[in-house]
Design a protein around this motif. Structure first.
Motif, short mmCIF file in Angstrom:
data_model
loop_
_atom_site.label_atom_id
_atom_site.label_comp_id
_atom_site.label_asym_id
_atom_site.label_seq_id
_atom_site.Cartn_x
_atom_site.Cartn_y
_atom_site.Cartn_z
N SER B 394 -6.48 0.73 22.73
CA SER B 394 -5.25 0.45 23.47
C SER B 394 -4.52 -0.75 22.90
O SER B 394 -3.29 -0.73 22.71
CB SER B 394 -5.60 0.24 24.95
OG SER B 394 -4.82 -0.78 25.51
N ALA B 397 -3.05 0.11 19.46
CA ALA B 397 -1.94 1.06 19.54
C ALA B 397 -0.69 0.41 20.13
O ALA B 397 0.42 0.60 19.63
CB ALA B 397 -2.33 2.28 20.36
N SER B 398 -0.86 -0.39 21.20
CA SER B 398 0.33 -0.96 21.82
C SER B 398 0.73 -2.28 21.16
O SER B 398 1.84 -2.43 20.66
CB SER B 398 0.08 -1.18 23.32
OG SER B 398 -1.01 -2.04 23.52
N LEU B 401 0.78 -1.70 16.94
CA LEU B 401 1.62 -0.65 16.37
C LEU B 401 2.94 -0.52 17.12
O LEU B 401 4.01 -0.74 16.56
CB LEU B 401 0.87 0.70 16.35
CG LEU B 401 -0.30 0.80 15.38
CD1 LEU B 401 -0.98 2.15 15.47
CD2 LEU B 401 0.16 0.56 13.94
N TYR B 402 2.88 -0.21 18.42
CA TYR B 402 4.11 0.08 19.17
C TYR B 402 5.09 -1.10 19.14
O TYR B 402 6.25 -0.96 18.78
CB TYR B 402 3.77 0.46 20.61
CG TYR B 402 4.98 0.84 21.43
CD1 TYR B 402 5.53 2.13 21.33
CD2 TYR B 402 5.59 -0.07 22.28
CE1 TYR B 402 6.65 2.48 22.07
CE2 TYR B 402 6.71 0.28 23.03
CZ TYR B 402 7.24 1.56 22.91
OH TYR B 402 8.35 1.89 23.63
N PHE B 403 4.58 -2.28 19.48
CA PHE B 403 5.50 -3.43 19.57
C PHE B 403 5.80 -4.07 18.22
O PHE B 403 6.52 -5.05 18.14
CB PHE B 403 4.96 -4.47 20.55
CG PHE B 403 5.09 -4.02 21.97
CD1 PHE B 403 6.35 -3.90 22.54
CD2 PHE B 403 3.98 -3.70 22.72
CE1 PHE B 403 6.49 -3.46 23.85
CE2 PHE B 403 4.11 -3.26 24.04
CZ PHE B 403 5.36 -3.14 24.60
N ILE B 406 7.85 0.14 16.53
CA ILE B 406 8.85 0.90 17.26
C ILE B 406 9.80 -0.03 18.04
O ILE B 406 10.99 -0.02 17.88
CB ILE B 406 8.19 1.93 18.18
CG1 ILE B 406 7.44 2.95 17.30
CG2 ILE B 406 9.24 2.65 19.04
CD1 ILE B 406 6.43 3.77 18.01
N LYS B 407 9.21 -0.85 18.91
CA LYS B 407 10.06 -1.76 19.69
C LYS B 407 9.72 -3.19 19.28
O LYS B 407 8.76 -3.77 19.77
CB LYS B 407 9.79 -1.55 21.18
CG LYS B 407 10.78 -2.27 22.08
CD LYS B 407 10.59 -1.81 23.53
CE LYS B 407 11.71 -2.22 24.45
NZ LYS B 407 12.04 -3.61 24.50
N LYS B 408 10.52 -3.72 18.35
CA LYS B 408 10.10 -4.97 17.73
C LYS B 408 10.39 -6.21 18.57
O LYS B 408 9.68 -7.19 18.51
CB LYS B 408 10.76 -5.12 16.36
CG LYS B 408 10.12 -4.20 15.33
CD LYS B 408 10.71 -4.40 13.97
CE LYS B 408 10.11 -3.41 13.00
NZ LYS B 408 10.90 -3.23 11.81
N GLN B 416 4.77 -4.85 28.21
CA GLN B 416 3.59 -4.85 27.34
C GLN B 416 2.36 -4.33 28.06
O GLN B 416 1.58 -3.55 27.52
CB GLN B 416 3.30 -6.27 26.85
CG GLN B 416 4.31 -6.74 25.84
CD GLN B 416 3.81 -7.96 25.10
OE1 GLN B 416 2.61 -8.12 24.91
NE2 GLN B 416 4.71 -8.82 24.67
N VAL B 419 2.68 -0.49 28.55
CA VAL B 419 2.39 0.27 27.33
C VAL B 419 0.89 0.22 27.03
O VAL B 419 0.29 1.22 26.65
CB VAL B 419 3.21 -0.27 26.15
CG1 VAL B 419 2.81 0.42 24.85
CG2 VAL B 419 4.69 -0.05 26.41
N ALA B 423 -1.40 3.51 26.76
CA ALA B 423 -2.19 3.77 25.55
C ALA B 423 -3.65 4.01 25.92
O ALA B 423 -4.31 4.91 25.39
CB ALA B 423 -2.07 2.61 24.58
#
Lengths: 108, 557
Positions: B394, B397-398, B401-403, B406-408, B416, B419, B423
């Motif tokens: 988790s 991934a969040s 990777l995600y932050f 994808i959503k910088k 947070q 997400v 995850a």
């Protein structure tokens, strides 16, 4: 966190700007680490694998000694090594006046 | 309902109830609590949590059985899975704690570069995921054997409970549940071990008394066509070289596994990280020092129980376990002449490694409550490890990777957390599916997870701390070459993804290749770092900084 000195015996808290203590601190840390890693290697890989066959000729309480090192003795050694490292680093921290133990609970 | 089933239900319901209560009481509201329990976990509790996190279904259910049949060479697991803690305690834990953030990919990201962070996040997810699948399958076995539940429902039930406390409580909930799970699993492991040792030798300390039965066990093993327990290098085809490399791989892998490393982020201080490592290994060694004794005693009891018996007069436990398909008897044999743990050996009695521990109370003739306790212990081991791994998946991934991709920017704390929880939920759903339909390579999970951790994470973490000149291009090249080298050899020698198994090169087994992969990674990282520009002054300062405790003067300012 208290600012009152709890730094142990000889320690004088270093000033932030003075960084010459750092080299001495790091050297002591490295030396301790290397000694402990040498023991780590000797007992586990040395006694438990490389020398297991000759050591197996000695039998104590029914255990061939090499087998005992491989299945029991090495684990005891690992435990002692980590404890010695933690205690010794406390001592080094005290010596340099950078101990953290007041923040931790545990023992004083 | 049999007496055994009653006690199994009793202990499972009791322990699951405790876990859920703890989880509800330690539910979290902030990201920092969710990922690192606000860095407020006391040392002793953290040690117990690491121990539960570390000891998986494989340690609890599988290891003693493996050692029973591997004999002396079973030491690769004993030394490999404990010796790594020396490396962790001396080389990694204090420094990573000093630097102090949430994840392992985050450290390498700050230390090297964003691309290293991405590779590390993906490696962390792959390593942790292969591992989770094994835990789910292990939990399923316990349920199907003891409660007569189908494996599918067993896996779902396990997942629901983990979902509840992991999603709700994050690292904090997981940590305190793991403390309870450690208590359950160690009691369940030690009681039957002490009882069997006392029954057999009159000395209730299995670690000491199993020496007394070794010569008897060797003689009996020879009678049934098994290798002697005390003979070195008899259990593994690769001999001494292989034993050396497998031990080293497991040690380096232990020190490089993300779900173990992140536990050292949760302590209050650097000093706390050092003592956590000690307590962790202390709690782990209670089980690990007992495992070879359990293996030896159970094997002796097993062989004595079937000696001179015909298939009709075998002890009861063989029938009850026969239903799981993990014990098979050659009905045509007049008396049991040969015993083996290998399904294709054609021996009169074939016993799967994985049942020895769970069946040990029955093999030793212990009462039903102890059998039930054993089941609860096996569940605790599987669930505590699965939860720790899900947290890594988790967070990678969040958080990594995600932050990052994808959503910088502009993510609030609330976002947070959400997400992270989503995850986690997705990871659990995939784990349920994989636990019910285990991929063909589950048996090789251990080799994979440890080999990959040893050959990807360990070298770049060590170099990142101890060598200031190690840089981004070096670490990227090192990690990728370690990864490619190790997985290529594993795919070459193991039957995975439909490939055939080829012979081992130079007697190196796939379990031992991680150590070689780590050396490849190490060399590549050093060479490439030397050939390219050194890291920025800021990064070198950071490396300098993690080596020293904070001074009081600096702490005040």
């Amino acid at each position: 966190m208290s600012d009152v000195a709890h730094e142990g015996n000889s320690g004088v808290p270093p000033e932030a700007e003075d960084i010459s203590w750092r080299q001495r601190y790091w050297k002591k840390n490295l030396r301790l680490m290397l000694v402990l890693l040498a023991v780590w290697f000797t007992v586990s890989f040395g006694f438990g694998i490389l020398l297991i066959e000759p050591l197996n000729n000695i039998v104590i309480l029914g255990f061939p000694l090499g087998l005992w090192f491989a299945q029991q003795g090495s684990v005891y050694t690992f435990l002692i090594l980590i404890l010695v490292y933690a205690l010794w680093m406390d001592k080094i921290d005290d010596e340099f006046g950078v101990a953290e133990r007041n923040d931790e609970g545990g023992y004083k | 309902m049999t007496e055994t089933q009653f006690w199994t239900f009793f202990f499972i319901i009791l322990t699951f109830g405790i876990y859920i209560i703890i989880a509800w009481r330690s539910r979290v509201k902030e990201t920092k609590e969710f990922y690192v329990a606000s860095q407020g976990v006391p040392t002793l509790a953290n040690g117990a949590a690491i121990a539960a996190d570390w000891m998986s279904a494989a340690s609890f259910i599988g290891m003693a059985g493996l050692i029973a049949f591997l004999g002396s060479d079973g030491s690769v697991y004993l030394m490999g899975w404990t010796g790594g803690y020396v490396l962790l305690a001396l080389l990694l834990a204090p420094y990573l704690r000093k630097w102090g953030k949430f994840t392992v990919p985050e450290f390498v990201g700050d230390r090297y570069s964003e691309s290293v962070r991405l590779v590390a996040a993906i490696c962390a997810i792959v390593v942790s995921f292969t591992y989770v699948v094994g835990q789910m399958a292990g939990g399923g076995i316990v349920f199907s054997r003891f409660l007569g539940l189908s494996i599918e429902w067993g896996v779902v039930l396990v997942a629901v409970v983990i979902f509840f406390y992991a999603v709700l409580g994050g690292m904090k909930g997981i940590t305190y549940t793991q403390v309870a799970q450690y208590t359950v699993l160690i009691i369940a492991y030690l009681i039957p071990a002490f009882a069997v040792a006392y029954q057999t030798t009159g000395i209730p300390i299995p670690q000491i008394s199993y020496g007394q039965i070794l010569s008897e066990l060797d003689a009996l093993s020879a009678e049934f066509g098994l290798a002697a327990f005390t003979e070195a290098f008899a259990g593994r085809a690769g001999g001494q070289v292989d034993v050396f490399l497998v031990t080293l791989s497991l040690m380096l892998g232990t020190a490089g596994l993300p779900h173990v490393i992140i536990r050292f982020y949760t302590t209050k201080t650097v000093r706390g990280a050092r003592y956590s490592a000690f307590w962790a290994l202390f709690f782990i060694s209670l089980l690990y020092l007992t495992a070879p004794a359990v293996g030896a005693f159970t094997k002796l009891n097993l062989l004595q129980g079937v000696q001179g018996q015909s298939p009709d007069t075998l002890p009861n436990w063989i029938n009850t376990w026969g239903a799981t398909g993990l014990v098979t008897v050659n009905e045509d044999a007049e008396t049991i002449q040969t015993v083996s743990n290998i399904a294709t050996s054609g021996a009169d009695l074939i016993v799967n490694n994985d049942i020895l521990v769970l069946a040990s109370p029955e093999i030793g003739g212990l009462p039903a409550p102890i059998v039930g306790l054993m089941a609860a212990g096996g569940m605790a081991a599987a669930m505590s490890t699965a939860a720790g791994l899900l947290l890594v998946i988790s967070s990678a991934a969040s958080h990594d990777l995600y932050f990052r991709v994808i959503k910088k920017t502009g993510a609030t704390d609330k976002e947070q957390m959400l997400v992270g929880r989503i995850a986690m939920a997705v990871a659990i759903l995939v784990a349920i599916w994989a636990g019910i339909n285990p991929p063909a390579f589950v048996a090789q999970v251990v080799a994979f997870a440890f080999g990959l951790a040893a050959s990807t994470f360990f070298p770049i973490l060590i170099l990142g701390i101890f060598w200031k000149k190690a840089n981004g291009p070096g670490a990227t090249a090192g990690m990728l070459s370690g990864l490619v080298f190790t997985s290529t050899y594993m795919i070459y020698t193991l039957e995975v993804f439909g490939t055939g198994a080829n012979d081992h090169i130079l007697n190196v087994s796939p379990e031992g290749i991680g150590a070689v992969g780590a050396a490849v990674n190490f060399i590549v990282t050093v060479v490439v770092s030397k050939l390219t520009a050194p890291p920025s002054q800021v990064v070198q300062e950071m490396v300098e900084e993690i080596r020293y405790p904070q001074t009081r003067a600096a702490a005040r300012s």
